[in-house]
Write an enzyme that holds these catalytic residues in place. Sequence first.
Site, PDB file in Angstrom:
ATOM      1  CG  PHE A 117      -1.972   0.964   1.276  1.00  0.00           C
ATOM      2  CD1 PHE A 117      -3.123   0.758   0.528  1.00  0.00           C
ATOM      3  CD2 PHE A 117      -1.875   2.114   2.038  1.00  0.00           C
ATOM      4  CE1 PHE A 117      -4.159   1.682   0.551  1.00  0.00           C
ATOM      5  CE2 PHE A 117      -2.906   3.044   2.058  1.00  0.00           C
ATOM      6  CZ  PHE A 117      -4.054   2.832   1.314  1.00  0.00           C
ATOM      7  CG  ASP A 188       0.485  -3.247   6.747  1.00  0.00           C
ATOM      8  OD1 ASP A 188      -0.597  -3.692   7.187  1.00  0.00           O
ATOM      9  OD2 ASP A 188       0.662  -2.053   6.450  1.00  0.00           O
ATOM     10  CE1 TYR A 213      -8.937   1.335   7.445  1.00  0.00           C
ATOM     11  CE2 TYR A 213      -7.967   2.204   9.463  1.00  0.00           C
ATOM     12  CZ  TYR A 213      -7.890   1.953   8.108  1.00  0.00           C
ATOM     13  OH  TYR A 213      -6.754   2.302   7.424  1.00  0.00           O
ATOM     14  CE  LYS A 214      -7.609  -1.097   5.157  1.00  0.00           C
ATOM     15  NZ  LYS A 214      -6.177  -1.038   4.829  1.00  0.00           N
ATOM     16  NE  ARG A 360     -10.235  -3.124  -2.576  1.00  0.00           N
ATOM     17  CZ  ARG A 360      -9.572  -2.512  -1.592  1.00  0.00           C
ATOM     18  NH1 ARG A 360      -8.336  -2.856  -1.329  1.00  0.00           N
ATOM     19  NH2 ARG A 360     -10.135  -1.552  -0.905  1.00  0.00           N
TER      20      ARG A 360
HETATM   21  C1  PLP Z   1      -5.558   0.334   4.729  1.00  0.00           C
HETATM   22  C2  PLP Z   1      -4.073   0.341   4.720  1.00  0.00           C
HETATM   23  C3  PLP Z   1      -3.339   1.433   5.246  1.00  0.00           C
HETATM   24  C4  PLP Z   1      -4.026   2.655   5.773  1.00  0.00           C
HETATM   25  O1  PLP Z   1      -3.281   3.310   6.758  1.00  0.00           O
HETATM   26  P1  PLP Z   1      -3.990   4.342   7.732  1.00  0.00           P
HETATM   27  O2  PLP Z   1      -2.894   5.028   8.420  1.00  0.00           O
HETATM   28  O3  PLP Z   1      -4.875   3.543   8.649  1.00  0.00           O
HETATM   29  O4  PLP Z   1      -4.827   5.263   6.891  1.00  0.00           O
HETATM   30  C5  PLP Z   1      -1.952   1.325   5.283  1.00  0.00           C
HETATM   31  N1  PLP Z   1      -1.310   0.233   4.819  1.00  0.00           N
HETATM   32  C6  PLP Z   1      -1.983  -0.812   4.281  1.00  0.00           C
HETATM   33  C7  PLP Z   1      -1.238  -1.997   3.774  1.00  0.00           C
HETATM   34  C8  PLP Z   1      -3.373  -0.773   4.186  1.00  0.00           C
HETATM   35  O5  PLP Z   1      -4.039  -1.773   3.627  1.00  0.00           O
END
Ligand code: PLP
Length: 401
Positions: A117, A188, A213-214, A360
């Site tokens: 990400f 992660d 939150y996911k 998705r």
């Molecule tokens: C959803 C996601 C994020 C989001 O980070 P936030 O700081 O919570 O906005 C970061 N890394 C990955 C791999 C994600 O899937």
Amino acid sequence: MTDFETTRALFHMPDGVIYLDGNSLGPLPVAAKDRVSAMMTDQWGAMLIRGWNEARWMEMPRRIGDRVGRLIGALQGSVVMGDTLSIKVYQALASAIDLAAEQDPKRRVILSDSGNFPSDLYMAEGLIKSLDRGYQLKVVEPEAVEAAINETVAVTMLTEVDYRTGRLHDMRALTEKAHAAGALTVWDLAHSAGAIPVDLAGADADFAVGCTYKYLNGGPGAPAFIYVAPRFADKARPALSGWLGHEKPFAFDLNYRPGDGIDRMRVGTPPILALSALDVALDAWDGVEMADVRVKSIALCDLFIREVEARCPMLVLGSPREGLKRGSQVSFLHEEGYAIMQALISRGVIGDFRAPNAIRFGFTPLYIAERDVHAAVDILADIMTNQLWDAPQFKQKALVT
Ligand SMILES: *Cc1c(COP(=O)(O)O)cnc(C)c1O
């Protein structure tokens, strides 16, 4: 066996919605409103500042960390909640870089992949720049990660499940390879926690981070978590040395001394309202076996792939076909993906779009059943067969996709 009709009833779903986006934002747990409201009245309202002790607010990041820990194979006392995932990535990577430098100060490569990400990569770039010690962020294709792990690598920073395709890295094998090459690992778990069985202790991971939150349904902006392997918990230097990670926050020392173990990864005042919403959301996992979730998740994804390929030949599968190589989501590719997703959403099927061309869909066994998959594919097939996506109102890009 986990009873998924029971867990389904724990979530609020608006009428007419088939929600295939729990991989981005989990739905509202039915019990959350009353619980958070009671917390506001009985604790914040009645106790005021006494709530930190009387309602044990100060212990929440650790207590809830242990609840999350159970879902990701972490030993008790090795996970703590706080901040957002981006911040936790920074923190974990900074500590891992320091520990790696103690082992071998010559290594300069932070290894990641192009399926990560972007925020993780941005945080790494920012950290490397401010460290100014010559570290280099090396980003390879996901398939090339294993071969790129060698004795120049200080830390691997990988997201286990690719947010676009759902492709799953082999955490155990890559961690073993990294350790054999003398590197440390940061994992992660954004699309793993609550989606697939994770065994941090069994895989011997060094650091891990993730959001809630996911798949954990903690609500928009719910606090993130960080895991530090017990062997490093008292050695890791916290780069974000806030007062609540201090050994004695209420001594108000002028000098920082890190707290014991995972507590040192705390930074500032914990978000108690958000943590209490997350606490209710985690109740849904009581009595749930991750192995059952995995079996049902693969079955739902397989069914979706089979049905979509049979009925929408113009969509190209963008995810691994083999269930064990995916997380809990499926992507299909089409150059008009954005408009297709908007048309789906207008018909109550909520997924999302990831540039440049992926639609998705997340499959979350806690509240999604086979009948939802059939109903969603019926609508998708109608939209594709009759080109219903080809309308101006579906091509207007919104801020959040
Ligand atoms: C959803 C996601 C994020 C989001 O980070 P936030 O700081 O919570 O906005 C970061 N890394 C990955 C791999 C994600 O899937």
